[in-house]
Each structure stands twice: as C-alpha cells, then as structure tokens.
Design a protein around this motif. Structure first.
Motif, mmCIF file in Angstrom:
data_model
loop_
_atom_site.group_PDB
_atom_site.id
_atom_site.type_symbol
_atom_site.label_atom_id
_atom_site.label_comp_id
_atom_site.label_asym_id
_atom_site.label_seq_id
_atom_site.Cartn_x
_atom_site.Cartn_y
_atom_site.Cartn_z
ATOM 1 N N LEU A 133 0.820 -1.168 0.008
ATOM 2 C CA LEU A 133 -0.038 -0.023 -0.066
ATOM 3 C C LEU A 133 0.937 1.165 -0.172
ATOM 4 O O LEU A 133 1.597 1.591 1.108
ATOM 5 N N LEU A 161 -5.463 -5.636 2.955
ATOM 6 C CA LEU A 161 -4.448 -4.192 3.453
ATOM 7 C C LEU A 161 -5.534 -3.200 4.218
ATOM 8 O O LEU A 161 -6.519 -2.952 4.094
ATOM 9 N N TYR A 179 -4.591 6.211 -2.077
ATOM 10 C CA TYR A 179 -3.644 5.284 -2.097
ATOM 11 C C TYR A 179 -3.509 4.647 -3.430
ATOM 12 O O TYR A 179 -4.573 4.465 -4.306
ATOM 13 N N VAL A 185 -2.034 0.508 -4.748
ATOM 14 C CA VAL A 185 -1.802 -0.756 -4.591
ATOM 15 C C VAL A 185 -0.927 -1.425 -5.415
ATOM 16 O O VAL A 185 -1.035 -1.242 -6.814
#
Length: 844
Positions: free
Chosen positions: A678, A700, A707, A709
């Motif tokens: 992440l 996660l 964010y 990933v």
C-alpha cells in the motif's frame, strides 16, 4: 645418447618457532628456531610450513603469503593478541592453513581471532577464544572460503562498540562467499559466543555446509544463528541447544536465503521475549528432514507453507504448516511413527517417520544425531537425540620417555586427575585440561620418576565463567520464576538470562571475560524490576567482573511489589482480544507491556511510582491509540501512580478501512509468496504491506486517505499497480484484483568517454503509446560498477535513456541524441537481455 631433463622445483621448507629458540638460520629445528611467529612469517617463502612449539606467543600476526602454521595442540600453543588487534590477519588472497593452535584475546573492528578478506583458510583443531570485534568476534571472512575441522570457537563477542554497524557474528561472520565454492565446517563447536545479530554465526550472502557441528550457550539480542541476504546453508547431523535470543528467534532464515537441515536436533533453546526457535520468511527455501525440535521456549516455529517437512518431530507444529497445533509432547504410536500427543497413550496428530529420501546422507557408524525413544520403524523414525557424552582418551607413551597425551571432543571440557593408588584415595590431585580435539596431544605432565602415579581423565559439559543470583522479596523469602537478565556493564548490551527456581536462584554460565551487572524482574507483572544493588537506576547498579575461565560471582537482588494499570480495550463497543498494551516512561521507552485476554481486559504491573503513558494497538486492523483517546504520545494524558497503586484506564481502538482483492499468476507460481504493498498516492511512500494467502487473497489496512496498491514486487513477475483508491472511515474497498504475468529484464552498463563506469545514473524505459508519444514505463539506477538491471518489464518494445547527472549527456540507446533516433529494444516474456550499454559524454 638419451638425455632426460627434469625441471628444478623448490622444496617447501619447515621453519621452527620456539619460546627458547636460538634464532639460527635456517631455523630448521626447535633448538635453532625463531622466537616469534611473525619473524617466521617474514622469513618464510610461499608454501612453507611453520612449526610452532608449545608456549604462549604475545603477537598479532600478519600473513601475506600462502603458508601453514602448525602448533602442538589447542591446549599447548597459543597466539595471544593481548587486545592489540586480530590474532591473525590475512592481507593478500593467500591460501593459509592453521593446525593445532589457539587464538586468544584478539580485539579489532573485523575478526578478533581471524580476519581474512579473500583467498582461503583451512583450520584444523584450532580454538578461537575470548576474542572481540565489531563484526566477526571470532572470525570475519569476506569473499573467502573457510574449511574448519574439529575446531572450537568460544566466548567471542561481536560488539557495537568497535567500528560502524558492529554487533554481528559473535563466533563467525561469513560474508560474500565466492559463488564457486562453499565453506565447510565439520565437527566444529560454537559455544558461549555473543552478538546483536548472530550470536554464534551470521551468514550474509554466505555459502556453507556444516556437519556434526554443535551450537550451544550462544546468545544474541536478536538471533543466535542468522542466515540472510541470499545465503545458502546446509546443516547435517548437528545440535542446537541452550542458545538464547532476547527479542527475535533463536535461528532465522531470511532475505532470499536457502537452508537445508538434516538430522538436526534443536532443544532447550530460549527466545526471551516471545520469538520462536526457528523463523523463515517467505522469500527463501527451507527444507527440514529427519530432525527434532523439542523443549524449546517458546516451543514454536514460524515458516512459510512451502517449507519441506519430512520425517521430523516437532513438539508444536510450526506456524504456516498444515496440522492441528497442540500443547504436549511427541510420542511414538503403535505403528512406530511419531505423533504429537498429549500423552504417549493417545497419539493424535501425525508428525512423520524418518525418511530414507533425505537428500543428504549420514553414516550410521559415525553420526552423532541418532534415533531415540521406543519407535523401531524402518527407515528410522525421527526424534533424534544428541546427548553430551564423556568422549575422550588418555595415552601413555613409554619411549623415548614418559609422555601423557589425550584426545577428546571440542564440546566438552576435561580435567586430569592423578593419585598414588588406583582407587584414587591417596595423593589425589586435579588439573584442568580444557577442551580437546580428536587427535592426541601431549599434556606436558612431568614424568613421575621412580614414584608410581595413576591418572584418569573426566569430560563434562563446560561451565566457564558463571554468575549466580538469588532473588528475594522484601521479607527475604526466595522468589521463583523471576527472570534475571545479564548486561555488559559499560554499554548495557544484553549478555544472557536465567530464570529462578524454587530456591530463588539461577545461574548464567559460560560467559566471555568482562564486567557485568544484572536486572531481575524485567517483563514481569508483579515486582518492580531491580538492578544488582537493589536500584532501578542502571547507572547506580553494582558491577562485577569475570576474568579467569573459572571465575564465579554470586549476588542477591531484592524485589518489591509494583503498581499496576488495568483496563479493557474495545473496538467500538465490543471487547478486543489479542491487543497489545504498552506503558512508556517519560523518555518514551517501553517499561512493560501486556496482551488483552478474550474479554479485552489487561493488566500491566511491576511499575515503579511515577508518571506513564499508555497505548493500545492491534495491527494491522486497528490504529494505535494513546490514553485518553489520543492519536499521538504527545497528546496523551499521563497516568500517575504511587507505590503499589492500581489505576484503571480503558482504551477504544478505531478500525482502519480495508482494501481486499485477489492476486492471480501463471500456473505453478506460489501465490503465498506474492507481496501486496500500500502506497500513498501522493509521494508514493510505502504505508504497509501484506502477503497473499495460498489462494491469492489479501487484505490491506490503512488510515483514511488516497492510495495506490502494487502486487508482485520481488516475485519475478511483472508488478501490477492499481488505480487511485480512496479509503474512507469504516469502509472496505473490495475487488482490487491483479493478474500477474511473466515479463523480461534489460541490463547493461554506463561508462564515460574514458570508459570509466558511471554510478548513480538513471536508466529509464519508455513505450510508445500508439499515438507517437513515449510513455515512461519503469526505471533503474546504475551501481558502483556502472551496471544496471531493469525491474521485470511487460513484453513489448522499449526505448531506453540514460540520464541524471547534469555534467553528462543524456543519450538514448543506441547513442542517439533524440528519442526519434533511438533504437528500439524488443522484449519477450522470460527474456534476460544484456549488453544494452551507454557511453555518456561530459558537457562543456
């Protein structure tokens, strides 16, 4: 006429060294020998043999050529460096041989006993003891090959007080082994060594095979035996016992390292603060065959599910391995196989029988690790034992004069007893021999003349320098079950621990020489921890010294009951089990901690009067919260306690939002090893990571934010990236899935116009977006050799540029100034393209 010509060849010379030698060239006898070993090394030619007579030589040796040093036994011939440097430093890529010697009291940044930077060293019946270094307290071997046979490395220390990044490899630090060779260790003992990482040994890109080796009473703040960073270690027919780790596991295999254990017994090892006896991360390969892991504390192992387990006995099934973990001992079933069982009469979970398919063979007539217990299956069952046996022999030579010799094993210590009668009742005397090797050595016992003498030799487990402590309460009643930790006095480096018995006493044995203090009750929940001298101040603690090999110390520590904090940790309104609760002092150091019970309750005790900060967390699902309801320690409210007072403080944790998904990969790829990371969308800073399970599923957790990933980093597959993801409080974002595929790599080098490698340049890889524009795909950076290698790239056609230093040009491949003139590089799956080189020119 027939003439045969023979090429002249130099004959290697034998040069003698003796404490009372007369130093008459060519020094070819003990009488005419030199008096120092270094003088002999200076005089010797390559491949000469230097024979060193019995005695102690106060020297630090510098070896710059291939030579052999041969003493008269590890109990007789000693090189004592007097803390003035390494006992032996090899300064060139030489091949040296050391036989029947003791190296003692070396002190250096690298390799207190032996420092070898290249070449090879063969050690036979060599003892390296009481040496200290920043890296490799006993031995530091970098880019070198070691062969050690029937050797002993004991009471050596790797300390952080010497050099930078010290504290690694108490007995041995093996670094950057040549790819073409393996270091081999046979019948060698590592005992009583200490470090931060690798109390006994540390391998960093080390390649080694260990046969019939023992590791015991080694201690480390982190790991007692450590293999990391692409190391490859095989251990066969050996024993790990009574080793200690303070914070981590006793043995660790990490960083893409591989290990194979065959016929190995690991028992009575201790991880002080809850690690395991064995930990192996997901990046390497571990195989364990016909081995036994029993009676360790905690009796647990943590390995990846891909670990090979065949024919083993574990008191507790390792984490990551299928099976039902149960408390209890192993036992033989009626069918002769081994089971995990609460009692021998009720075998439950099958562990396995010894396997004939073990990839490394052992010889039954000579092996040390052997079958124990009642099982009698064929092939032999696991459950191997390796008891300390009183192995050793005395030898009497009558010609040309009376001479008493002895042989034994390196993992015992021996005492020679004498008497006037065979019953050993009259004129009894005793002298310590120390450890012995399997080859006989002369003991130097004076001839009895016309008198009659009887001799016998006893072997026993070594004790060495020992500190004994008695812990009592304020009424002077003994306290059982109290941990006592030993520290080096000046640096407060951890040096070992004991646990008091019913009489309130415990001992820490086989310590290196030094000055120490002790702390009783650390980590307990009832009593305030106290240093020797009954003080909570380490600076005011009583200090004691242990110098001679048999030195002892006895001291008493008195404990008083402490204050405590109790409470409940909840998540919303529900109690939260398994949360970690910590108490900090004014310096933000953790004073004590606890884990919440099934009902969310906790108690942190053993606290002195004072003001404390309290926190609770349960990673990775919940954020850390400080009392009361503060996100940082600075915003926390202090809890002030008086002597033996109890206060209540409840904490409610906030669950992080979550991202879930599934990773898929080509058939045959291990999904469990796929890492999912992440990153913050802005700045691309790593927040956390997780591993996919065997089915590719992952979760996660992170704070509210935006964010990205990634999946597949380090897997050998093309890394996948998600779109930007917004995490909101209490939300779960699902179906963030990845389908990973095979790719290829592109590698090369960058030099300047003088053909000098250029380090720290960027090499970027671009693809055509289909509209005539180049889009950045990925990048690499050149190393000190000017070389680079791309990450795994998707199949495609790439345009490549080297740039980054404003003093150089920024060419495209192949030596093009502009991208439209660049030579495209096609890349298919599984390609490993090399030779994509650049020459950069200085800008005027």
């Amino acid at each position: 006429m027939l003439f045969l010509g023979l090429a002249a060849s130099a004959t290697a010379a034998e040069i003698y060294v003796a404490p009372d030698g007369t130093a008459q060239a060519p020094y070819d006898s003990p009488t005419t020998g030199l008096q120092t070993i270094q003088a002999a090394l200076t005089y010797a030619a390559a491949n000469d043999t230097i024979r060193v007579m019995a005695g102690t030589y106060p020297e630090t040796l510098s070896v710059g050529k291939s030579v052999s040093l041969v003493g008269q036994g590890m109990t007789s011939t000693t090189v004592n460096a007097g803390s003035a440097g390494s006992c032996v430093t090899v300064t060139t890529p030489a091949q040296i041989t050391l036989t029947d010697l003791r190296l003692q009291n070396g002190r250096a940044e690298y390799g207190g006993g032996l420092h070898i930077g290249s070449g090879s060293a063969a050690l036979t019946r060599v003892r390296i003891s009481e040496c200290t270094a920043g890296r490799g307290g006993g031995i530091y071997a970098e880019s070198a090959t070691l062969t050690m046979t029937d050797c002993l490395v004991d009471d050596c220390v790797a300390t952080t007080q010497l050099g930078t990044n010290g504290g690694k490899g108490g007995g041995l630090y093996l670094v950057y082994s040549p790819f073409s060779t393996e270091s081999t260790f046979t019948g060698t003992t590592f005992r009583g060594n200490q470090a931060v990482y690798g109390g006994a040994v540390r391998f960093w890109q080390g390649r080694a095979v260990l046969r019939q080796c023992q590791f015991f009473l080694n201690r480390a703040e982190q790991t007692a035996l450590d293999a990391t960073e692409f190391s490859d270690v095989t251990a066969v027919d050996g024993l790990l016992h009574h080793n200690q780790a303070l914070y981590s596991s006793v043995a660790e295999i990490t960083g893409d390292s591989d290990a194979t254990f065959c016929y190995l017994t690991a028992t009575e090892n201790d991880s002080r603060f809850g690690g395991q006896v064995l930990y192996a991360d997901v990046y390497g390969d571990l195989a364990i065959w016909n081995s036994a892991f029993q009676r360790n504390a905690p009796d647990a192992s943590d390995v990846n599910p891909g670990t090979t387990f065949v024919g083993n006995v574990f008191s507790t099934i390792p984490t990551g391995v299928s099976g039902s973990a149960q408390n209890g001992t192993f036992a033989a079933g009626a069918d002769g196989d081994y089971y995990l069982a609460a009692a021998p009469q009720t075998p439950s979970v099958f562990i396995g029988a010894g396997s004939a398919d073990c990839p490394v063979s052992v010889t039954d007539s000579t092996r040390k690790c052997f079958v124990t217990g009642p099982a009698a299956a064929s092939p032999p069952n696991a459950g191997y034992g390796y008891p300390l046996q009183a192995e050793g022999k005395l030898h009497l030579s009558l010609s040309p004069s009376f001479a008493l010799g002895a042989q034994g094993v390196t993992y015992l210590t021996y005492t020679l007893e004498s008497a006037d009668d065979p019953g050993f009742t009259a004129g009894v005397g005793a002298s310590e021999i120390g450890p012995l090797a399997p080859a006989a050595v002369t003991l130097g016992v004076a001839a009895p003349g016309t008198d009659r003498k009887f001799y016998r030799m006893k072997g026993a487990a070594p004790v060495g320098r020992t500190a004994t402590f008695t812990v009592q309460n304020s009424s002077r009643a003994p306290l059982a079950g109290i941990p006592v930790d030993l520290f080096e006095a000046a640096s407060l480096a951890w040096r070992g621990a004991g646990l008091t018995g019913a009489n309130g006493s415990c001992s820490v044995a086989d310590l290196p020489p030094g000055s120490y203090t002790a702390l009783a009750g650390w980590g307990g929940q009832t009593y305030v921890p106290m240093y020797l001298g009954d003080t909570t101040d380490a600076g005011a603690a009583t200090v004691f010294s242990l110098s001679t090999p048999s030195a002892t110390f006895a001291g008493t520590i008195t404990l008083a009951s402490g204050a405590s904090i109790t409470g409940t940790v909840t998540a919303g309104a529900a109690p939260l089990a398994g949360a970690s609760v910590a108490v900090y002092d004014a310096s933000r150091a953790v004073v004590n901690s606890a884990t919440t019970a099934a009902d969310g309750t906790f108690r942190v005790g053993g606290l002195a009067a004072g003001a404390y900060t309290l926190s609770a967390e349960k990673a990775p699902q919940h954020a850390t919260v400080y009392w009361r309801n503060a996100a940082t320690a600075d915003a926390a409210e202090l809890i002030t306690l008086t002597t033996q007072q109890t206060k209540t403080a409840n904490i409610s944790l906030i669950a992080y939002p979550r991202i879930t998904g599934t990773v898929s990969a080509p058939a045959g790829e291990d999904l469990f090893a796929i890492v999912v990371v992440l990153y913050q969308a802005s700045g691309y800073q790593e927040v956390t990571y997780a591993f996919a399970d065997a089915n590719g599923a992952y979760s996660l957790y992170g704070p509210v934010g935006t964010y990205i990933v990634s999946a597949g980093e380090g897997s050998g597959l093309v890394v996948g990236y998600s779109d930007s993801i917004q995490l909101l409080a209490g939300a779960t974002v699902g179906n963030v899935d990845f389908s990973l595929a095979y790719g290829g790599t592109i590698a090369g080098a960058v030099v300047d116009n003088q053909q000098t490698p250029v380090a720290d340049l960027y090499v970027d890889f671009y693809v055509n977006d289909g509209q005539g524009n180049l889009t950045w795909a990925n990048g690499a950076i050149t190393d000190e050799s000017g070389e680079y290698e791309s990450p795994v790239l998707p199949p495609g056609t790439y345009y490549i540029q080297a740039y980054g230093d404003p003093s150089y040009s920024s060419p495209w491949y192949l030596n093009a100034t502009y991208p439209e003139n660049a030579l495209a590089v096609p890349l298919a799956a599984h390609d490993e393209i090399t030779g994509i080189n650049f020459q950069v020119s200085p800008l005027q």
